[in-house]
Design a protein around this motif. Structure first.
Motif, short mmCIF file in Angstrom:
data_model
loop_
_atom_site.label_atom_id
_atom_site.label_comp_id
_atom_site.label_asym_id
_atom_site.label_seq_id
_atom_site.Cartn_x
_atom_site.Cartn_y
_atom_site.Cartn_z
N UNK A 136 -25.01 -45.18 35.84
CA UNK A 136 -25.90 -44.10 36.27
C UNK A 136 -25.48 -42.76 35.68
N UNK A 137 -26.48 -41.95 35.37
CA UNK A 137 -26.25 -40.58 34.93
C UNK A 137 -27.31 -39.70 35.57
N UNK A 138 -27.06 -38.40 35.65
CA UNK A 138 -28.04 -37.48 36.23
C UNK A 138 -28.27 -36.30 35.29
N UNK A 139 -29.44 -35.67 35.45
CA UNK A 139 -29.70 -34.42 34.73
C UNK A 139 -30.76 -33.64 35.49
N UNK A 140 -30.72 -32.32 35.33
CA UNK A 140 -31.70 -31.46 35.99
C UNK A 140 -32.72 -30.98 34.96
N UNK A 145 -33.90 -32.92 40.07
CA UNK A 145 -32.75 -33.72 39.68
C UNK A 145 -33.22 -35.15 39.42
N UNK A 146 -32.86 -35.65 38.24
CA UNK A 146 -33.25 -37.00 37.84
C UNK A 146 -32.02 -37.90 37.72
N UNK A 147 -32.28 -39.18 37.91
CA UNK A 147 -31.25 -40.22 37.84
C UNK A 147 -31.73 -41.25 36.83
N UNK A 163 -33.98 -47.26 33.62
CA UNK A 163 -34.92 -46.74 34.60
C UNK A 163 -34.64 -45.26 34.87
N UNK A 164 -35.69 -44.57 35.35
CA UNK A 164 -35.55 -43.16 35.74
C UNK A 164 -36.22 -42.95 37.08
N UNK A 165 -35.65 -42.04 37.88
CA UNK A 165 -36.21 -41.69 39.18
C UNK A 165 -35.82 -40.26 39.50
N UNK A 166 -36.60 -39.61 40.34
CA UNK A 166 -36.17 -38.34 40.92
C UNK A 166 -35.20 -38.62 42.05
N UNK A 167 -34.46 -37.57 42.44
CA UNK A 167 -33.52 -37.68 43.55
C UNK A 167 -33.89 -36.65 44.63
N UNK A 168 -33.79 -37.06 45.89
CA UNK A 168 -34.01 -36.12 46.99
C UNK A 168 -32.72 -35.36 47.32
N UNK A 169 -31.59 -35.96 46.98
CA UNK A 169 -30.29 -35.29 47.01
C UNK A 169 -29.42 -36.04 45.99
N UNK A 170 -28.21 -35.57 45.72
CA UNK A 170 -27.44 -36.18 44.62
C UNK A 170 -26.99 -37.62 44.82
N UNK A 196 -28.11 -50.14 28.26
CA UNK A 196 -27.21 -49.62 29.29
C UNK A 196 -26.60 -48.31 28.81
N UNK A 197 -25.76 -47.72 29.63
CA UNK A 197 -25.01 -46.52 29.24
C UNK A 197 -25.85 -45.34 28.82
N UNK A 198 -26.91 -44.97 29.56
CA UNK A 198 -27.72 -43.83 29.13
C UNK A 198 -26.96 -42.51 29.22
N UNK A 199 -27.26 -41.62 28.29
CA UNK A 199 -26.70 -40.26 28.29
C UNK A 199 -27.81 -39.31 27.86
N UNK A 200 -27.91 -38.16 28.52
CA UNK A 200 -29.04 -37.26 28.34
C UNK A 200 -28.61 -36.02 27.56
#
Length: 321
Positions: A136-140, A145-147, A163-170, A196-200
């Motif tokens: 998992x990785x995150x970016x704003x 905030x996306x995961x 896969x990608x999703x929004x986050x309601x909290x971290x 696998x291993x996504x990086x933004x």
């Protein structure tokens, strides 16, 4: 392109490397350790200083249960004013049938320096399925905030898709969860059907997501997705996958299976690719248990079309560590 080079390997026996430069000017490093039993953090005022930085062990696996085996690919992020580590963990069972039954988890730390203070477990980051998931990785982006993560869809052939999703909290996903890539090209399905291993990376009006594909031996390589920064990132049609890998084995340089990357910048602001690779091709036994995937770093540039240009993995330097 900036001609600066680094001594490589930067850090030996650290796979799935993640380097983040914070607003405090420090670089933070974490990665998979060969024992897959703990999470370490390093902190330094320069990229090369990470090589000599003293690791702090911030979390250890449990003896039993869902957090007891194969602690993989931790990443450290600063979200909503606190530090978070995202990682994958499996479970130990009497028959070892759970060793690759990974789920995603989050740790939180409110300290100014994440090598200090307390890391608290926020629990499993749950997605739509209870199935193998990791990386998992995150970016704003635009205040959201996306995961982004890799997971096995039980209805789709193969090992993992992105896969990608929004986050309601971290530590909590919300709303739709969209598949943005699945293994389809020949270079993505060698040994295993893996994305696998996504990086933004956000540059030039686009959002880029690099990812790793195929088995973790010399066939491992990087692919690239991109979307316009104004597109709906939760629509699969917003994402374009390049048809060829963007970073792969270079036998002439004795660099095999480069992958599971992250992005940072050097002290001068130049873009840096962080990745692991081996210096030999033949592996005895399961590649996952070969400890010599070393962390390496490399300056990269950009094409006239605004795409990242990673070039070739460079040979190890004689003065490398």
């Amino acid at each position: 392109m900036n001609k600066k080079t680094f001594n490589n390997p930067l850090i030996e026996q650290r796979a799935d490397p993640w380097i983040y430069r914070h607003t405090d000017g420090f670089y933070y490093f974490t990665a998979s350790v060969p024992e897959y039993d703990r999470i370490e953090l390093r902190r330094a005022s320069s990229l090369e200083g990470l090589a000599e930085a003293e690791p702090a062990i911030v979390w250890r696996k449990y003896e039993t249960g869902p957090l007891s085996a194969n602690i993989w690919a931790p990443e450290i992020h600063f979200n909503a004013g606190k530090w978070y580590i995202y990682f994958a963990a499996a479970r130990t069972t009497e028959t070892n049938d759970g060793l690759f039954d990974h789920r995603m988890f989050a740790l939180e730390n409110a300290s100014e320096n994440p090598l200090e203070g307390e890391w608290t477990e926020k629990g499993q980051v749950k997605s739509a399925w209870e199935s193998f998931c990791l990386d998992a990785t995150t970016f704003e982006h635009k205040g959201k905030l996306y995961y982004v993560w890799a997971q096995k869809d039980p209805e789709i052939e193969g090992n993992s898709n992105l896969y990608i999703s929004e986050m309601s909290n971290p530590w909590t996903l919300t709303g739709k969860q969209t598949m943005i890539s699945q293994p389809e090209y020949d270079w993505e399905i060698i040994g295993f059907r893996v994305n696998e291993g996504p990086a933004v990376l956000k540059r030039n009006g686009r959002i880029f997501i690099s990812f790793s594909a195929s088995a973790t031996d010399f066939n491992y390589c990087l692919g690239l997705l991109w979307a316009d920064e104004n597109a709906d990132l939760l629509e699969a049609s917003s994402w374009t996958k390049l048809p060829e890998p963007v970073f792969r084995t270079n036998e002439a340089h004795s660099q095999y299976g480069p992958g599971h990357n992250s992005f940072t910048v050097d002290e001068d602001g130049s873009d840096v690719l962080v990745y692991h690779a081996r210096s030999y091709k033949e592996i005895t036994g399961d590649p996952l248990y070969d400890p010599n995937r070393h962390t390496r770093v490399k300056i990269f540039g950009w094409t006239e079309d605004g795409l990242p240009e990673f070039g070739e993995p460079q040979p190890d330097t004689e003065s490398g560590r």
